[in-house]
Design an enzyme around this catalytic site. Sequence first.
Site, PDB file in Angstrom:
ATOM      1  CG  MET A  40      -1.891  -1.202   1.184  1.00  0.00           C
ATOM      2  SD  MET A  40      -3.422  -0.913   2.056  1.00  0.00           S
ATOM      3  CE  MET A  40      -2.820  -0.607   3.698  1.00  0.00           C
ATOM      4  CG  HIS A  47       6.929  -1.945   2.239  1.00  0.00           C
ATOM      5  ND1 HIS A  47       6.834  -0.785   2.960  1.00  0.00           N
ATOM      6  CD2 HIS A  47       5.765  -2.612   2.457  1.00  0.00           C
ATOM      7  CE1 HIS A  47       5.663  -0.736   3.575  1.00  0.00           C
ATOM      8  NE2 HIS A  47       5.001  -1.836   3.306  1.00  0.00           N
TER       9      HIS A  47
HETATM   10  P1  AMP Z   1       1.643  -2.893   3.688  1.00  0.00           P
HETATM   11  O1  AMP Z   1       1.875  -2.054   2.487  1.00  0.00           O
HETATM   12  O2  AMP Z   1       2.408  -2.407   4.872  1.00  0.00           O
HETATM   13  O3  AMP Z   1       0.201  -3.164   3.961  1.00  0.00           O
HETATM   14  O4  AMP Z   1       2.253  -4.319   3.413  1.00  0.00           O
HETATM   15  C1  AMP Z   1       2.757  -4.757   2.191  1.00  0.00           C
HETATM   16  C2  AMP Z   1       3.581  -5.987   2.447  1.00  0.00           C
HETATM   17  O5  AMP Z   1       4.716  -5.631   3.221  1.00  0.00           O
HETATM   18  C3  AMP Z   1       2.854  -7.084   3.242  1.00  0.00           C
HETATM   19  O6  AMP Z   1       3.235  -8.355   2.716  1.00  0.00           O
HETATM   20  C4  AMP Z   1       3.390  -6.881   4.637  1.00  0.00           C
HETATM   21  O7  AMP Z   1       3.373  -8.046   5.428  1.00  0.00           O
HETATM   22  C5  AMP Z   1       4.814  -6.470   4.331  1.00  0.00           C
HETATM   23  N1  AMP Z   1       5.430  -5.761   5.456  1.00  0.00           N
HETATM   24  C6  AMP Z   1       4.972  -4.666   6.100  1.00  0.00           C
HETATM   25  N2  AMP Z   1       5.787  -4.341   7.118  1.00  0.00           N
HETATM   26  C7  AMP Z   1       6.782  -5.267   7.130  1.00  0.00           C
HETATM   27  C8  AMP Z   1       7.937  -5.493   7.950  1.00  0.00           C
HETATM   28  N3  AMP Z   1       8.253  -4.705   8.975  1.00  0.00           N
HETATM   29  N4  AMP Z   1       8.724  -6.556   7.664  1.00  0.00           N
HETATM   30  C9  AMP Z   1       8.428  -7.383   6.627  1.00  0.00           C
HETATM   31  N5  AMP Z   1       7.367  -7.222   5.822  1.00  0.00           N
HETATM   32  C10 AMP Z   1       6.554  -6.175   6.069  1.00  0.00           C
END
Ligand code: AMP
Length: 297
Positions: A40, A47
Amino acid sequence: MTLPDGRLTLPDVTRTVPGLRDRVAAWRAGGRRIGLVPTMGALHEGHLALARRAREEADRVVVSIFVNPKQFGPAEDFERYPRAEEADRGLLAGLADLIFAPDPAAMYPPGFATAVSVAGPSAGFEGDARPGHFAGMATVVTKLFVQAAPDVAVFGEKDWQQLQVVRRLVRDLDLPLRIVNHPTVRDAHGLALSSRNARLRPEDLALARRLHGILGEVREAARRGPVAEALEQGRRSLDRLGFGPLDYLALVDGETLAPLESLDPARPARLLVAVRLGPVRLLDNVEVPGAAAGPPG
Ligand code: AMP
């Protein structure tokens, strides 16, 4: 990719499904394997680690950036969710080949009427705290999988329940791709990186950083048993330290998310937490090995 003068190339950006499909089709015609990282946006090192992982698993990397309205409830932070597309593009230099950043109207044209709903691992925890969240997430992830037709998609362990919902969906619908998970990336103090951490109040940061340590303590207590007591102790610690209302602290089967009253050495378990701290809802989890650690030496 690196240019001859050492600069990293910025990924191209496409906002349309045909634009994405054309690029992917050309790569595939050249025999390239495609990796997808759904996000997102408001990217952080977590990420970027997923993008690097995708690069190891595939020849071309697509990062999608889409703040998906369908996975936010009416009282949630869709409007306030951080957006930083220009900075995101810079961060992905050399890591991604293409950013897919569709407008909501491209993803959900007028009359859009379909939802993907996954029972099983969607039940409880985030499913209870955020009604409709997983159906919204599963719908957009299914669309992204069909649009980008990746060989592999990389997800973070940070959102453990989401990861299990995605794995279930891929199995149930026989989607022809592999799901790879990547460990949670943390700051030097153990705080799981999250786009929403930008909204932590400065006075809350030190406490937020203690959450991972508390999970570690609960994990060790749960391995010694009894589990219910370990969880109760953990809930009391969170309250005593000044965390806000607790949505859940639970020990669950790592795949089905079924709550566990004891550890089964043959099945990996996971300790999940969601707790409020000021305006932010902190989400974290750790693996819990089955057997209690033996005596030292
Ligand atoms: P988001 O954009 O944060 O909703 O998540 C996008 C992707 O990034 C998802 O697969 C999340 O699990 C991953 N993600 C977010 N924060 C982390 C983190 N600290 N470590 C590893 N993966 C992450």
